[in-house]
Structures are given as structure tokens and as C-alpha cells.
Motif scaffolding. Structure first.
Motif, PDB file in Angstrom:
ATOM      1  N   LEU A  86       0.546  -0.992   0.153  1.00 38.54           N
ATOM      2  CA  LEU A  86       0.073  -0.067  -0.193  1.00 38.54           C
ATOM      3  C   LEU A  86       0.863   1.468  -0.472  1.00 38.54           C
ATOM      4  O   LEU A  86       2.268   1.063   0.028  1.00 38.54           O
ATOM      5  N   GLN A  87       0.158   2.464  -0.232  1.00 37.41           N
ATOM      6  CA  GLN A  87       1.029   3.719  -0.307  1.00 37.41           C
ATOM      7  C   GLN A  87       1.545   3.378   1.007  1.00 37.41           C
ATOM      8  O   GLN A  87       0.987   3.354   2.135  1.00 37.41           O
ATOM      9  N   TRP A  88       2.236   4.789   1.267  1.00 40.11           N
ATOM     10  CA  TRP A  88       3.283   5.269   2.691  1.00 40.11           C
ATOM     11  C   TRP A  88       3.665   4.103   3.768  1.00 40.11           C
ATOM     12  O   TRP A  88       3.668   3.603   4.751  1.00 40.11           O
ATOM     13  N   ASN A  89       4.029   3.212   2.386  1.00 34.66           N
ATOM     14  CA  ASN A  89       5.125   2.370   3.231  1.00 34.66           C
ATOM     15  C   ASN A  89       4.302   0.765   3.878  1.00 34.66           C
ATOM     16  O   ASN A  89       5.098  -0.071   4.536  1.00 34.66           O
ATOM     17  N   ASN A  90       3.273   0.474   4.326  1.00 30.98           N
ATOM     18  CA  ASN A  90       1.637   0.115   4.797  1.00 30.98           C
ATOM     19  C   ASN A  90       1.751  -1.059   3.587  1.00 30.98           C
ATOM     20  O   ASN A  90       2.165  -0.912   1.928  1.00 30.98           O
ATOM     21  N   SER A 115      -1.210  -3.108   8.173  1.00 30.02           N
ATOM     22  CA  SER A 115       0.442  -3.686   8.295  1.00 30.02           C
ATOM     23  C   SER A 115       0.555  -1.871   9.632  1.00 30.02           C
ATOM     24  O   SER A 115       1.035  -2.629  10.474  1.00 30.02           O
ATOM     25  N   ASP A 116      -0.528  -1.411   9.575  1.00 28.62           N
ATOM     26  CA  ASP A 116      -0.296  -0.274  10.019  1.00 28.62           C
ATOM     27  C   ASP A 116      -1.937  -0.030  11.462  1.00 28.62           C
ATOM     28  O   ASP A 116      -2.492   0.650  11.519  1.00 28.62           O
ATOM     29  N   VAL A 117      -2.556  -1.148  10.556  1.00 29.51           N
ATOM     30  CA  VAL A 117      -3.535  -1.960  12.035  1.00 29.51           C
ATOM     31  C   VAL A 117      -3.713  -2.788  12.720  1.00 29.51           C
ATOM     32  O   VAL A 117      -3.884  -4.307  12.493  1.00 29.51           O
ATOM     33  N   PRO A 118      -2.874  -3.134  13.541  1.00 25.50           N
ATOM     34  CA  PRO A 118      -1.817  -4.562  14.516  1.00 25.50           C
ATOM     35  C   PRO A 118      -3.199  -5.362  14.848  1.00 25.50           C
ATOM     36  O   PRO A 118      -3.786  -5.166  15.538  1.00 25.50           O
ATOM     37  N   GLY A 119      -3.179  -6.462  14.242  1.00 24.50           N
ATOM     38  CA  GLY A 119      -4.170  -7.166  15.362  1.00 24.50           C
ATOM     39  C   GLY A 119      -5.392  -7.692  15.168  1.00 24.50           C
ATOM     40  O   GLY A 119      -5.961  -8.124  15.585  1.00 24.50           O
ATOM     41  N   GLN A 120      -5.187  -6.922  13.812  1.00 25.21           N
ATOM     42  CA  GLN A 120      -6.874  -6.682  13.621  1.00 25.21           C
ATOM     43  C   GLN A 120      -6.790  -7.327  12.014  1.00 25.21           C
ATOM     44  O   GLN A 120      -6.278  -7.599  11.402  1.00 25.21           O
ATOM     45  N   ARG A 121      -7.722  -9.117  11.896  1.00 23.05           N
ATOM     46  CA  ARG A 121      -8.301  -9.351  10.656  1.00 23.05           C
ATOM     47  C   ARG A 121      -9.464  -8.969   9.949  1.00 23.05           C
ATOM     48  O   ARG A 121     -10.760  -9.005  10.634  1.00 23.05           O
ATOM     49  N   TYR A 122      -9.553  -9.496   8.649  1.00 21.16           N
ATOM     50  CA  TYR A 122     -10.894  -8.420   7.701  1.00 21.16           C
ATOM     51  C   TYR A 122     -11.032 -10.063   7.090  1.00 21.16           C
ATOM     52  O   TYR A 122      -9.692 -10.543   5.878  1.00 21.16           O
ATOM     53  N   GLY A 123     -12.895  -9.931   6.382  1.00 20.14           N
ATOM     54  CA  GLY A 123     -12.537 -10.773   6.110  1.00 20.14           C
ATOM     55  C   GLY A 123     -12.398 -10.947   4.636  1.00 20.14           C
ATOM     56  O   GLY A 123     -12.870  -9.850   4.275  1.00 20.14           O
ATOM     57  N   VAL A 124     -11.901 -12.248   3.554  1.00 21.06           N
ATOM     58  CA  VAL A 124     -12.038 -12.303   2.381  1.00 21.06           C
ATOM     59  C   VAL A 124     -12.740 -13.508   1.944  1.00 21.06           C
ATOM     60  O   VAL A 124     -12.554 -14.587   2.912  1.00 21.06           O
TER      61      VAL A 124
END
Length: 258
Positions: A86-90, A115-124
Motif C-alpha cells: 500500500l502507500q506510505w510503506n504499509n 501493517s498499520d492496524v496490528p492485531g486486526q483481521r478482515y474477512g476475504v
């Protein structure tokens, strides 16, 4: 499932429960998929998976661009991993588990982390498989008339077994789950279930009809728009330790609620 459990299940066909196959039914995962990551719809193209380092193209419809990404495929663990900068090295890391109950119709369910939201998982999830070179003409257009809530009636897929899942609340607080697999032809009320509002994670345990075997489903919820209620995740099975199988759900009309 184990050979012992498979033998017991085969002897009780009338009580057969959805489980892990004795061997993989999918010859390749190369092809294109309808794709949804945390409510963002698009397509996913996978090629060269036999090498273990497939070429991956991800296209989110709202972004309107193809992204050429790297990843890995493990046939042993039935896991596709995708790295998306992602942008901004994320960055995002996608972990997708194969479902292949229907021969040559692979599906995936899982999650991504950011990487900028540690500990969170998002469904896919990835579904509606087409072999390489087959054009995909279906458009994925939002229907913003659908309710923006966890409660609802969902199309469901567990390891390639299709069905439905209804989610409703008792006093609008505790998730109540009813699961129905089409091939089994019955609705199963789920007694053990938890909802974690902090991580948007729904977890439930499904007992099978033989040998005390259970399945545990871990599903990550997204509702970023009124039209994007979905779950992506996986299930595990108590007699197949260490293995994860695709599971996902997508909202359909005819919701239930308080």
C-alpha cells in the motif's frame, strides 16, 4: 477427515455431515475468481501456482486498476498467501484457505491483515471460479437498499459445500446462528457461538453426526457500505488437526432480525 471418521460417515449416509475430503478434488487453482476483501468487491487472477510462487492480479472495482502482486501457494496446507503493498510503506497480507468439495470449482475463504492496524483481521473470500482464459462478464454492482447490520440472511460456503446462514439476535445482543448446507437438506441451529465486536469476529462450533467430531468456524465480518455485508474466514475440524478449510458468507435479500 480421518479414514476412521470417513468410514463411519459412509456407513451412515442419512446422517452425513459436511467435512473435510479424503483427498483434494481440485487439480489446479489457476484461474479467475469473483473476489471480496472486507466488503470491497472485484476479481482475483491466479496463474502459475504449480511453481509455488504464482503470478497474482488483484482488481478492486472501486479502485479501477489491476495490481500485479506476489504470493505463495502451498498444496500441502491448501493455503494461498498474497502480499499487497500500500502507500506510505504499509502493506496487506492475505491468507486464504482452499475449499474444494466440488471438483474443479475451487473457492477460498480467509482474511487479510494490514501493517498499520496490528492485531486486526478482515474477512476475504474468492468464489465463482473460471479457468484461465475464460472471460468474466458479470458486473459487481452495489445494492445499497440492503440493511447495514450484522443481522441478515447469507449465502454460505464451507469448503465448497454451498448453503445458507441466517444470523439474528436475542434481544439484539447475542448472535443466533442457523446453518443449512444444501446437500444435507436440513437446517442446523448452532448452540455455541460468540461475537467479538472489537475485532468483528463471529465464532461458532458445529457438531457433526459421527464420533463426537466438531467443526469450529472463524468468520471476519465487513459492512463498510450498506451493500457489503460479508464474512470471510475458515473452519477447522477436530479430527483433522492443523488444517483450515475455506468458509465465507455473502448477504442475500430476505434478512431476519428483531
Amino acid at each position: 477427515m480421518s479414514l476412521k471418521s470417513w468410514a463411519v460417515a459412509a456407513a451412515t449416509v442419512a446422517l452425513l455431515a459436511v467435512g473435510a475430503p479424503a483427498s483434494a478434488a481440485t487439480s489446479t487453482i489457476d484461474g479467475s475468481y469473483a473476489f471480496n476483501g472486507n466488503g470491497w468487491a472485484g476479481t482475483l487472477l491466479v496463474s502459475g501456482s504449480a511453481s509455488g510462487a504464482p503470478a497474482i492480479t488483484m482488481h478492486y472495482t472501486e479502485l479501477g486498476r489491476d495490481e500485479r502482486l506476489t504470493g505463495s501457494w502451498s498444496a500441502a496446507s491448501r493455503t494461498l498467501t498474497i502480499n499487497r503493498p500500500l502507500q506510505w510503506n504499509n502493506s496487506q497480507t492475505y491468507t486464504l484457505y482452499l475449499g474444494d468439495h466440488k471438483p474443479n470449482q475451487p473457492v477460498f475463504g480467509g482474511y487479510f491483515t494490514q501493517s498499520d492496524v496490528p492485531g486486526q483481521r478482515y474477512g476475504v473470500y474468492a468464489k465463482d471460479y473460471l479457468p484461465l482464459g475464460t472471460p468474466r462478464t458479470k458486473l459487481f454492482k452495489a445494492n445499497d437498499s440492503l440493511p447495514d447490520d450484522l443481522v441478515g440472511f447469507y449465502g454460505f460456503n464451507g469448503n465448497g459445500w454451498t448453503g445458507t446462514m441466517s444470523v439474528q439476535f436475542t434481544q439484539c445482543r447475542v448472535p443466533e446462528i442457523n446453518l443449512r448446507y444444501d446437500e444435507l437438506g436440513r437446517t442446523e441451529p448452532i448452540a455455541q457461538r460468540t461475537w467479538d465486536p472489537a475485532t468483528h469476529t463471529l465464532t461458532f462450533v458445529r457438531p457433526l453426526s459421527f464420533g463426537g467430531v466438531t467443526q469450529t468456524y472463524t468468520l471476519y465480518f465487513a459492512n463498510r457500505l450498506q451493500s457489503t455485508q460479508m464474512f470471510g474466514g475458515y473452519f477447522t475440524q477436530s479430527d483433522v488437526p492443523g488444517q483450515r478449510y475455506a468458509a465465507f458468507a455473502f448477504l442475500q435479500p430476505g434478512g431476519v432480525g428483531c
